[in-house]
Each structure stands twice: as structure tokens, then as C-alpha cells.
Design a protein around this motif. Structure first.
Motif, PDB file in Angstrom:
ATOM      1  N   LEU A 147       0.806  -1.225   0.000  1.00  0.00           N
ATOM      2  CA  LEU A 147       0.000   0.000   0.000  1.00  0.00           C
ATOM      3  C   LEU A 147       0.839   1.275   0.000  1.00  0.00           C
ATOM      4  CD1 LEU A 147      -2.768  -0.924   2.607  1.00  0.00           C
ATOM      5  CD2 LEU A 147      -2.768  -1.304   0.144  1.00  0.00           C
ATOM      6  N   ARG A 150       0.605   4.433  -2.552  1.00  0.00           N
ATOM      7  CA  ARG A 150      -0.581   4.286  -3.397  1.00  0.00           C
ATOM      8  C   ARG A 150      -1.581   5.401  -3.117  1.00  0.00           C
ATOM      9  NH1 ARG A 150       0.356   0.420  -7.391  1.00  0.00           N
ATOM     10  NH2 ARG A 150       1.559  -1.285  -6.479  1.00  0.00           N
ATOM     11  N   PRO A 153      -5.385   3.235  -1.417  1.00  0.00           N
ATOM     12  CA  PRO A 153      -5.087   1.967  -0.742  1.00  0.00           C
ATOM     13  C   PRO A 153      -6.268   1.017  -0.690  1.00  0.00           C
ATOM     14  CG  PRO A 153      -4.228   3.837   0.502  1.00  0.00           C
ATOM     15  CD  PRO A 153      -5.089   4.399  -0.581  1.00  0.00           C
ATOM     16  N   GLN A 156      -6.279  -1.332  -3.547  1.00  0.00           N
ATOM     17  CA  GLN A 156      -5.223  -2.333  -3.439  1.00  0.00           C
ATOM     18  C   GLN A 156      -5.635  -3.462  -2.498  1.00  0.00           C
ATOM     19  OE1 GLN A 156      -2.441  -2.328  -5.334  1.00  0.00           O
ATOM     20  NE2 GLN A 156      -3.343  -0.520  -6.312  1.00  0.00           N
TER      21      GLN A 156
END
Length: 301
Positions: A147, A150, A153, A156
């Protein structure tokens, strides 16, 4: 969100905490003070009598009330849709966890904790706050590393959950029908996340706010000149009443336009996130649950 027992009709007239009055008090005092000055000087401005009647204010007032009603309805629609989307997050999180149990997936706890992490990541994404503490608390170390850096998140985490479902299907722990059911719940979480993003990052057109704000303030500032000859010394009282109504509706509409914020009348998504996490973990028999967030001074965050 304001959370308090509904008082009786008399006490409701004097409720201070939980109303919008603190936000509009300065401009309300200014308009009232101007009204008192207008009455004191008999409507004269630099020795020139401002001649206004109630007729234009009646016409403009009707149009302004309709415009305020539209603005308030548009903001409340966003607020209520946001609440329904968080209800969908709850339902699909529980559904995914229940399916993990009934399909006999081995070691379902990391997946359930990841679902709770997804909900918290959604909250932080909408409020633009740091999610690291919740992610470290709930997610595996490898996923936390994934994560880093990113922008979203939550997506993800959802991708990782989909990979875990596919891996268990490949290992024969679940069949194709069960894998599809789990993926359907993940799809529901994705839809709710996208709907929340749409509300959070697409405000109402700015022009609406500008036109409404200007009209409300000009109306209230000019109103005492129109009422003076008709009601005399009662002008400040009536102007304050009208201004309170218009200012309060405008302020409330502005406040709930972004229902994921930290204003008193916004959604308590921190409490909702903790509730979803507790609900999911409790299904798996966990006892170490997040605390219930209680209202502070009638405000639930």
C-alpha cells in the motif's frame, strides 16, 4: 452527526447545541445591527430616504425560498445516498465474511480483517486522512508494504482480497460457485467505494452557491428598508427571524453537501467503520473488538 433525544416542543425552541446557530451567529448579528440602525435613522442613508416597499421582497422571497429548497434537497440527496452506500459497505462486508465461514475457507481471519481494513481505508480516503495506523493494525505486513505510495489503498486491499479468493479456488478449497459468490460481495464493496468517491469528489456546481449566497445576503441587508414603513420598530425582530431562516438553510445545505466531512451534521463514518469492523470480526468469534464510539456533547464522529 447530531445524536440526542428529541426534546419537548418548548425545549426545542431553545436548543443551542446541535443547531446551526453558532455558524451563522456573526452574520445574523450584523444584519440585526443594520436593521436597528435603519430604524434609528428612519431609513435615511446620507440624508437620502431609501424608499422601498414590501412588494419586491414578496416576489423575490418566493423565488429565493424555491431556490433554497432546491439547494437543500440536492444536498440532502447526497447525504442520504452516502448513508445508503455505507449501509451497502456493512451488508457486503458481513456477506463476504459469512461466505468465508459457510464455504469452509481455511484461516478466514486475515481476509475478514482485510475487509475491515478496506472500510477504514475508504474512510481515510474520503476524509483525506492518514490510514497508516489502521492499516498496520489490521493488515498483513506484506499487504501494508504493497500500500505504500498508493493513492487509493482501498482498491489495493480489494485487489488483494480478489487474489486470495482466486488462490483458494486454484487450491481447491472452494468451488467455482463459491468463488463467484465471494467475488460478487467484493464487487458490491467496489460499487460502494466508487459511489462514495463520486459524492466526495464531485461538489455541486459552484455557481449555485455563489448566486444563492449573494441573493440571500442582499435580500436580508435590504429587507429592513422595505419593512420599516410597514412595521416600524418591529423591523429588527422580523429581519432577524427571516435572516435566521435563510442563513440557516444555506449553511446546513453547505454543511451536508460533503457528508463525509467533520462537521457536526456530517455522517459519523468513523463510528460506522468501527461498527463494521466489530461486526465482521464478531462473526468469526473474535472478542478483541474495537471500542464503541460514543457521542461527545451530542456529536457522534
Amino acid at each position: 452527526m447530531i445524536v440526542r433525544p428529541r426534546p419537548n416542543w418548548l425545549r426545542m425552541l431553545f436548543v443551542w447545541r446541535g443547531s446551526i446557530i453558532m455558524r451563522i451567529l456573526p452574520q445574523l448579528l450584523v444584519v440585526t445591527a443594520i436593521s436597528i440602525a435603519v430604524v434609528t435613522f428612519h431609513g435615511e442613508l446620507l440624508h437620502w430616504k431609501v424608499t422601498l416597499t414590501t412588494v419586491p421582497f414578496s416576489l423575490v422571497g418566493v423565488a429565493l425560498a424555491i431556490f433554497l429548497g432546491f439547494r437543500n434537497s440536492a444536498s440532502y440527496d447526497r447525504y442520504w445516498e452516502a448513508r445508503k452506500l455505507w449501509g451497502k459497505l456493512l451488508v457486503d462486508s458481513r456477506g463476504f465474511t459469512r461466505q468465508l465461514i459457510t464455504t469452509g475457507v481455511k484461516d478466514p481471519l486475515p481476509l475478514a480483517r482485510a475487509v475491515a481494513g478496506f472500510v477504514h481505508a475508504t474512510r481515510h480516503h474520503l476524509r483525506r486522512t492518514d490510514a497508516q495506523a489502521d492499516m498496520t493494525r489490521l493488515l498483513p505486513t506484506a499487504l501494508c508494504a504493497r500500500l505504500e505510495g498508493r493513492r487509493t489503498p482501498a482498491m489495493q486491499i480489494l485487489a488483494w482480497l480478489a487474489e486470495q479468493v482466486a488462490e483458494r479456488h486454484r487450491l481447491g478449497q472452494i468451488d467455482s460457485v463459491q468463488a463467484m459468490a465471494l467475488d460478487h460481495s467484493l464487487g458490491g464493496l467496489n460499487d460502494a467505494f466508487g459511489g462514495c468517491e463520486r459524492i466526495a469528489f464531485t461538489p455541486l456546481p459552484f455557481t449555485y452557491s455563489v448566486i444563492l449566497h449573494r441573493t440571500v445576503y442582499l435580500y436580508c441587508l435590504m429587507l429592513p428598508f422595505g419593512l420599516l414603513d410597514a412595521i416600524g420598530f418591529m423591523t429588527p425582530l422580523m429581519v432577524a427571524f427571516v435572516a435566521y431562516t435563510f442563513f440557516a438553510i444555506e449553511a446546513l445545505s453547505d454543511e451536508i453537501e460533503d457528508p463525509f466531512g467533520l462537521e457536526p451534521n456530517d455522517l459519523p463514518i468513523h463510528a460506522l467503520s468501527n461498527g463494521i469492523e466489530a461486526s465482521v470480526l464478531e462473526l468469526l468469534g473474535e472478542t478483541d473488538l474495537p471500542p464503541v464510539i460514543e457521542p461527545i456533547d451530542h456529536v457522534l464522529r
